[in-house]
Scaffold this motif. Structure first.
Motif, PDB file in Angstrom:
ATOM      1  N   ALA A 178      -1.575 -16.631   2.091  1.00  0.00           N
ATOM      2  CA  ALA A 178      -0.459 -15.834   2.622  1.00  0.00           C
ATOM      3  C   ALA A 178       0.257 -15.087   1.496  1.00  0.00           C
ATOM      4  CB  ALA A 178       0.513 -16.739   3.371  1.00  0.00           C
ATOM      5  N   ASN A 179       0.367 -15.728   0.341  1.00  0.00           N
ATOM      6  CA  ASN A 179       0.967 -15.059  -0.812  1.00  0.00           C
ATOM      7  C   ASN A 179       0.139 -13.851  -1.227  1.00  0.00           C
ATOM      8  OD1 ASN A 179       3.306 -15.361  -2.370  1.00  0.00           O
ATOM      9  ND2 ASN A 179       2.786 -17.466  -2.806  1.00  0.00           N
ATOM     10  N   PHE A 180      -1.180 -14.000  -1.225  1.00  0.00           N
ATOM     11  CA  PHE A 180      -2.047 -12.883  -1.594  1.00  0.00           C
ATOM     12  C   PHE A 180      -1.975 -11.757  -0.558  1.00  0.00           C
ATOM     13  CE2 PHE A 180      -4.633 -16.346  -3.790  1.00  0.00           C
ATOM     14  CZ  PHE A 180      -3.970 -16.157  -4.993  1.00  0.00           C
ATOM     15  N   LYS A 181      -1.716 -12.106   0.703  1.00  0.00           N
ATOM     16  CA  LYS A 181      -1.584 -11.083   1.743  1.00  0.00           C
ATOM     17  C   LYS A 181      -0.276 -10.300   1.619  1.00  0.00           C
ATOM     18  CE  LYS A 181      -4.541 -13.178   5.217  1.00  0.00           C
ATOM     19  NZ  LYS A 181      -4.623 -13.763   6.546  1.00  0.00           N
ATOM     20  N   LEU A 182       0.696 -10.845   0.917  1.00  0.00           N
ATOM     21  CA  LEU A 182       1.957 -10.139   0.705  1.00  0.00           C
ATOM     22  C   LEU A 182       1.886  -9.141  -0.455  1.00  0.00           C
ATOM     23  CD1 LEU A 182       4.537 -12.998   1.257  1.00  0.00           C
ATOM     24  CD2 LEU A 182       4.390 -10.884   2.544  1.00  0.00           C
ATOM     25  N   ILE A 183       0.811  -9.165  -1.219  1.00  0.00           N
ATOM     26  CA  ILE A 183       0.694  -8.280  -2.372  1.00  0.00           C
ATOM     27  C   ILE A 183       0.715  -6.799  -1.983  1.00  0.00           C
ATOM     28  CG2 ILE A 183      -0.857  -7.558  -4.243  1.00  0.00           C
ATOM     29  CD1 ILE A 183      -1.492 -10.534  -4.669  1.00  0.00           C
ATOM     30  N   PRO A 184      -0.043  -6.348  -0.968  1.00  0.00           N
ATOM     31  CA  PRO A 184       0.012  -4.909  -0.651  1.00  0.00           C
ATOM     32  C   PRO A 184       1.404  -4.414  -0.260  1.00  0.00           C
ATOM     33  CG  PRO A 184      -1.889  -5.915   0.404  1.00  0.00           C
ATOM     34  CD  PRO A 184      -1.069  -7.028  -0.180  1.00  0.00           C
ATOM     35  N   VAL A 185       2.139  -5.194   0.503  1.00  0.00           N
ATOM     36  CA  VAL A 185       3.474  -4.758   0.903  1.00  0.00           C
ATOM     37  C   VAL A 185       4.453  -4.853  -0.261  1.00  0.00           C
ATOM     38  CG1 VAL A 185       4.405  -6.930   1.792  1.00  0.00           C
ATOM     39  CG2 VAL A 185       5.115  -4.791   2.808  1.00  0.00           C
ATOM     40  N   SER A 186       4.212  -5.747  -1.212  1.00  0.00           N
ATOM     41  CA  SER A 186       5.098  -5.807  -2.372  1.00  0.00           C
ATOM     42  C   SER A 186       4.821  -4.656  -3.332  1.00  0.00           C
ATOM     43  CB  SER A 186       4.970  -7.146  -3.095  1.00  0.00           C
ATOM     44  OG  SER A 186       3.728  -7.257  -3.725  1.00  0.00           O
ATOM     45  N   LEU A 187       3.616  -4.139  -3.327  1.00  0.00           N
ATOM     46  CA  LEU A 187       3.298  -2.980  -4.164  1.00  0.00           C
ATOM     47  C   LEU A 187       3.755  -1.673  -3.523  1.00  0.00           C
ATOM     48  CD1 LEU A 187      -0.228  -3.520  -5.727  1.00  0.00           C
ATOM     49  CD2 LEU A 187       1.921  -3.171  -6.909  1.00  0.00           C
TER      50      LEU A 187
END
Length: 131
Positions: A104-113
């Motif tokens: 889930a943390n890795f799935k948040l990477i695109p929205v954090s970028l």
């Protein structure tokens, strides 16, 4: 099951990731020109607190301003928040119970970028209502 995962997420990493987004949002709200970045950061902080059962989708009405804003966001705050997600995701994946949380943390990477031009919706609305 989503509730249990969200509670575990909140205790292990969600609170601290949300604090990071709130700090970035407060810094962005200092200048008038960066207020849209601050608003996007607060929106992602809410998502980082309780991510299971929600997802992000691209907004169809997002234009060139979102693209330019995302480039500025990557330079100013996106890189550091993404690094936090990577480090936290790797740490969570070291245990069996933490693997879903790490993913889930890795799935948040695109929205954090690239937060501009995205919208947070419940997972059951992902393909409905014109999205």
């Amino acid at each position: 099951m989503k509730f249990v995962l969200n509670v575990i997420w909140l205790v292990l990493c969600g609170f601290w990731m949300a604090v990071g987004y709130v700090v970035a949002g407060l810094i962005c709200c200092v200048l008038i020109i960066t207020i849209p970045f601050g608003i996007a950061s607060f929106r992602i902080a809410n998502f980082a607190l309780w991510p299971f059962g929600r997802t992000t989708v691209e907004r169809r009405d997002a234009g060139a301003g979102s693209c330019i804003g995302n480039i500025i966001w990557i330079i100013v705050a996106g890189w550091w928040l993404t690094l936090g997600h990577i480090v936290t995701g790797i740490a969570l994946c070291c245990t069996i119970i933490g693997i879903p949380l790490g993913i889930a943390n890795f799935k948040l990477i695109p929205v954090s970028l690239m937060p501009l031009g995205r919208e947070i919706v419940p997972t059951d609305q992902r393909f409905g209502n014109g999205w």
